[in-house]
Design an enzyme around this catalytic site. Structure first.
Site, PDB file in Angstrom:
ATOM      1  N   LYS A  18       0.839  -1.030  -0.079  1.00 52.28           N
ATOM      2  CA  LYS A  18       0.068   0.079   0.282  1.00 52.28           C
ATOM      3  C   LYS A  18       0.969   1.434  -0.023  1.00 52.28           C
ATOM      4  CE  LYS A  18      -2.056  -1.124   3.863  1.00 52.28           C
ATOM      5  NZ  LYS A  18      -1.060  -2.290   4.201  1.00 52.28           N
ATOM      6  N   ARG A  93      -9.234   1.314   9.004  1.00 52.66           N
ATOM      7  CA  ARG A  93      -8.493   0.197   9.410  1.00 52.66           C
ATOM      8  C   ARG A  93      -9.645  -0.715  10.223  1.00 52.66           C
ATOM      9  NH1 ARG A  93      -2.773   0.642   9.030  1.00 52.66           N
ATOM     10  NH2 ARG A  93      -1.751  -0.909   9.919  1.00 52.66           N
ATOM     11  N   ARG A 131      11.537  -5.559   4.468  1.00 52.68           N
ATOM     12  CA  ARG A 131      11.328  -4.119   4.374  1.00 52.68           C
ATOM     13  C   ARG A 131      12.457  -3.484   5.094  1.00 52.68           C
ATOM     14  NH1 ARG A 131       5.246  -1.849   5.002  1.00 52.68           N
ATOM     15  NH2 ARG A 131       5.564  -3.176   7.078  1.00 52.68           N
ATOM     16  N   ARG A 164      11.681  -1.538  10.801  1.00 55.43           N
ATOM     17  CA  ARG A 164      10.862  -1.223  11.797  1.00 55.43           C
ATOM     18  C   ARG A 164      10.959  -2.138  12.852  1.00 55.43           C
ATOM     19  NH1 ARG A 164       5.466   0.192   8.073  1.00 55.43           N
ATOM     20  NH2 ARG A 164       4.713  -0.613  10.117  1.00 55.43           N
ATOM     21  N   ARG A 175       0.003  -8.216  14.189  1.00 57.92           N
ATOM     22  CA  ARG A 175      -0.544  -7.308  13.201  1.00 57.92           C
ATOM     23  C   ARG A 175      -1.358  -8.023  12.140  1.00 57.92           C
ATOM     24  NH1 ARG A 175       4.571  -4.743  11.073  1.00 57.92           N
ATOM     25  NH2 ARG A 175       3.366  -3.594   9.573  1.00 57.92           N
TER      26      ARG A 175
HETATM   27  P1  ADP Z   1       2.176  -1.844   3.238  1.00 56.10           P
HETATM   28  O1  ADP Z   1       2.309  -0.320   3.238  1.00 56.10           O
HETATM   29  O2  ADP Z   1       0.928  -2.611   2.599  1.00 56.10           O
HETATM   30  O3  ADP Z   1       2.435  -2.526   4.684  1.00 56.10           O
HETATM   31  P2  ADP Z   1       4.522  -1.594   1.626  1.00 56.10           P
HETATM   32  O4  ADP Z   1       4.380  -0.816   0.549  1.00 56.10           O
HETATM   33  O5  ADP Z   1       5.796  -1.227   2.830  1.00 56.10           O
HETATM   34  O6  ADP Z   1       3.246  -2.373   2.214  1.00 56.10           O
HETATM   35  O7  ADP Z   1       5.628  -2.957   0.965  1.00 56.10           O
HETATM   36  C1  ADP Z   1       6.023  -4.130   1.818  1.00 56.10           C
HETATM   37  C2  ADP Z   1       7.460  -4.421   1.265  1.00 56.10           C
HETATM   38  O8  ADP Z   1       7.185  -5.307   0.030  1.00 56.10           O
HETATM   39  C3  ADP Z   1       8.362  -3.165   1.092  1.00 56.10           C
HETATM   40  O9  ADP Z   1       9.520  -3.915   1.323  1.00 56.10           O
HETATM   41  C4  ADP Z   1       8.365  -3.135  -0.573  1.00 56.10           C
HETATM   42  O10 ADP Z   1       9.542  -2.734  -1.080  1.00 56.10           O
HETATM   43  C5  ADP Z   1       7.956  -4.443  -0.917  1.00 56.10           C
HETATM   44  N1  ADP Z   1       6.959  -4.406  -2.140  1.00 56.10           N
HETATM   45  C6  ADP Z   1       5.711  -3.825  -2.303  1.00 56.10           C
HETATM   46  N2  ADP Z   1       5.224  -3.938  -3.515  1.00 56.10           N
HETATM   47  C7  ADP Z   1       5.954  -5.054  -4.086  1.00 56.10           C
HETATM   48  C8  ADP Z   1       5.815  -5.737  -5.317  1.00 56.10           C
HETATM   49  N3  ADP Z   1       4.533  -5.345  -6.233  1.00 56.10           N
HETATM   50  N4  ADP Z   1       6.711  -6.743  -5.521  1.00 56.10           N
HETATM   51  C9  ADP Z   1       7.699  -7.000  -4.458  1.00 56.10           C
HETATM   52  N5  ADP Z   1       7.810  -6.360  -3.395  1.00 56.10           N
HETATM   53  C10 ADP Z   1       7.186  -5.221  -3.238  1.00 56.10           C
HETATM   54  P1  AMP Z   2       1.468   0.694   9.259  1.00 54.88           P
HETATM   55  O1  AMP Z   2       2.470   1.745   9.002  1.00 54.88           O
HETATM   56  O2  AMP Z   2       0.200   0.992   8.349  1.00 54.88           O
HETATM   57  O3  AMP Z   2       1.746  -0.595   9.063  1.00 54.88           O
HETATM   58  O4  AMP Z   2       0.920   0.982  10.818  1.00 54.88           O
HETATM   59  C1  AMP Z   2       1.841   0.858  11.682  1.00 54.88           C
HETATM   60  C2  AMP Z   2       1.125   0.808  13.153  1.00 54.88           C
HETATM   61  O5  AMP Z   2       0.513   2.159  13.367  1.00 54.88           O
HETATM   62  C3  AMP Z   2      -0.108  -0.156  13.210  1.00 54.88           C
HETATM   63  O6  AMP Z   2       0.341  -1.288  13.577  1.00 54.88           O
HETATM   64  C4  AMP Z   2      -1.085   0.731  14.184  1.00 54.88           C
HETATM   65  O7  AMP Z   2      -0.444   0.566  15.748  1.00 54.88           O
HETATM   66  C5  AMP Z   2      -0.907   2.137  14.056  1.00 54.88           C
HETATM   67  N1  AMP Z   2      -1.927   2.439  12.772  1.00 54.88           N
HETATM   68  C6  AMP Z   2      -1.665   2.815  11.631  1.00 54.88           C
HETATM   69  N2  AMP Z   2      -2.755   3.245  10.998  1.00 54.88           N
HETATM   70  C7  AMP Z   2      -3.777   2.999  12.150  1.00 54.88           C
HETATM   71  C8  AMP Z   2      -5.301   3.008  11.929  1.00 54.88           C
HETATM   72  N3  AMP Z   2      -5.953   3.751  11.043  1.00 54.88           N
HETATM   73  N4  AMP Z   2      -5.798   2.964  13.207  1.00 54.88           N
HETATM   74  C9  AMP Z   2      -5.345   2.601  14.326  1.00 54.88           C
HETATM   75  N5  AMP Z   2      -3.709   2.383  14.214  1.00 54.88           N
HETATM   76  C10 AMP Z   2      -3.079   2.471  13.197  1.00 54.88           C
END
Ligand code: ADP
Ligand code: AMP
Ligand code: ZN
Length: 218
Positions: A18, A93, A131, A164, A175
């Site tokens: 995302k 969420r 990541r 992270r 999560r």
């Molecule tokens: P989210 O925001 O849904 O948690 P991220 O955008 O942070 O996910 O992506 C999670 C990990 O996967 C990151 O390390 C990113 O570089 C990698 N990633 C994202 N999209 C793809 C894809 N289409 N193919 C391979 N790796 C990806």
């Molecule tokens: P993310 O970066 O989206 O993976 O979010 C990291 C953490 O932030 C989550 O595990 C939650 O603890 C908090 N968080 C992010 N977005 C929300 C939301 N919409 N509602 C509640 N907690 C959130």
């Protein structure tokens, strides 16, 4: 409606891509990415009251309380860069947040579309554990799938890349549990409104972006 805005709600399990896709959509559409996770991490880093409050929830992989999160998003949407709408990444969420978001956006035509980035669980785990995020600008990389040009260094601003805390195994498990219990019901919620669009998230970053662009602007 005279003041119709474009609110896109990106759905998908943690690690689906995302944030990666929201940043690319921001570049191509000019709509700002609103990542509640990024806002919480910014507050954590700067040790604000909001950051202190959010910390214990984030450390466990639980959701920060709705009241706090909803107010934070309401404030963010009032910033001048949101006058055309926004790409929502990580919000809403749960169903309480989704109904609150409907109320906030109703004067502007509500949610335009809710793309669901679909990825298998095994791949999700590989994506999350590989990541790496930039400490200064929040750019996201993957050690194998999307590596930076220089290991450990952000391409955008030279910032240090780190893993992270909540991307470590124990927290990831919770999560995913929280996602299936609280966030997955949003799939049915937006489906019932005719707003859900499924995208195959297993494709390359570029291919997923093309599919999303067709949905958002097409
Ligand atoms: P989210 O925001 O849904 O948690 P991220 O955008 O942070 O996910 O992506 C999670 C990990 O996967 C990151 O390390 C990113 O570089 C990698 N990633 C994202 N999209 C793809 C894809 N289409 N193919 C391979 N790796 C990806
Ligand atoms: P993310 O970066 O989206 O993976 O979010 C990291 C953490 O932030 C989550 O595990 C939650 O603890 C908090 N968080 C992010 N977005 C929300 C939301 N919409 N509602 C509640 N907690 C959130
Ligand atoms: Zn950076």
């Amino acid at each position: 409606m005279s003041d119709r805005r474009i609110y896109v709600v990106l759905l998908g399990v943690p690690g689906a891509g995302k944030g990666t896709q929201a940043k690319l959509l921001e570049q191509s559409t000019g709509l700002p990415q609103i990542s509640t996770g990024d806002i919480f991490r910014y507050n954590l880093k700067n040790q604000t009251e909001l950051g202190k409050l959010a910390k214990s929830y984030m450390d466990r992989g639980d959701l920060v309380p709705d009241e706090v999160t909803i107010r934070m998003v309401q404030d963010r949407l009032q910033q001048p860069d949101c006058v055309r709408g926004a790409i929502m990444d990580g919000f809403p969420r749960n169903l309480v947040q989704a109904t609150a978001f409907d109320t906030m956006t109703a004067p502007y035509g509500g949610v335009r579309v809710a793309p669901l980035i679909q990825v298998e669980d095994d791949e999700t785990i590989r994506r999350i554990t590989g990541r790496r995020s930039c400490r200064t600008c929040g750019a996201v990389y993957h050690v194998i799938y999307n590596p930076p040009k220089v290991e450990g260094i952000c391409d955008v601003d030279g910032g240090e890349l780190y893993q992270r805390d909540d991307d470590k195994e124990d927290t990831v498990r919770n999560r995913l549990f929280v996602y299936y219990k609280q966030t997955a019901p949003l799939i049915g919620y937006y489906y019932a409104k005719g707003l859900l669009r499924e995208v195959d998230g297993a494709m390359s970053i570029e291919a997923v972006q093309q599919a999303l662009l067709a949905i958002v602007v097409g």
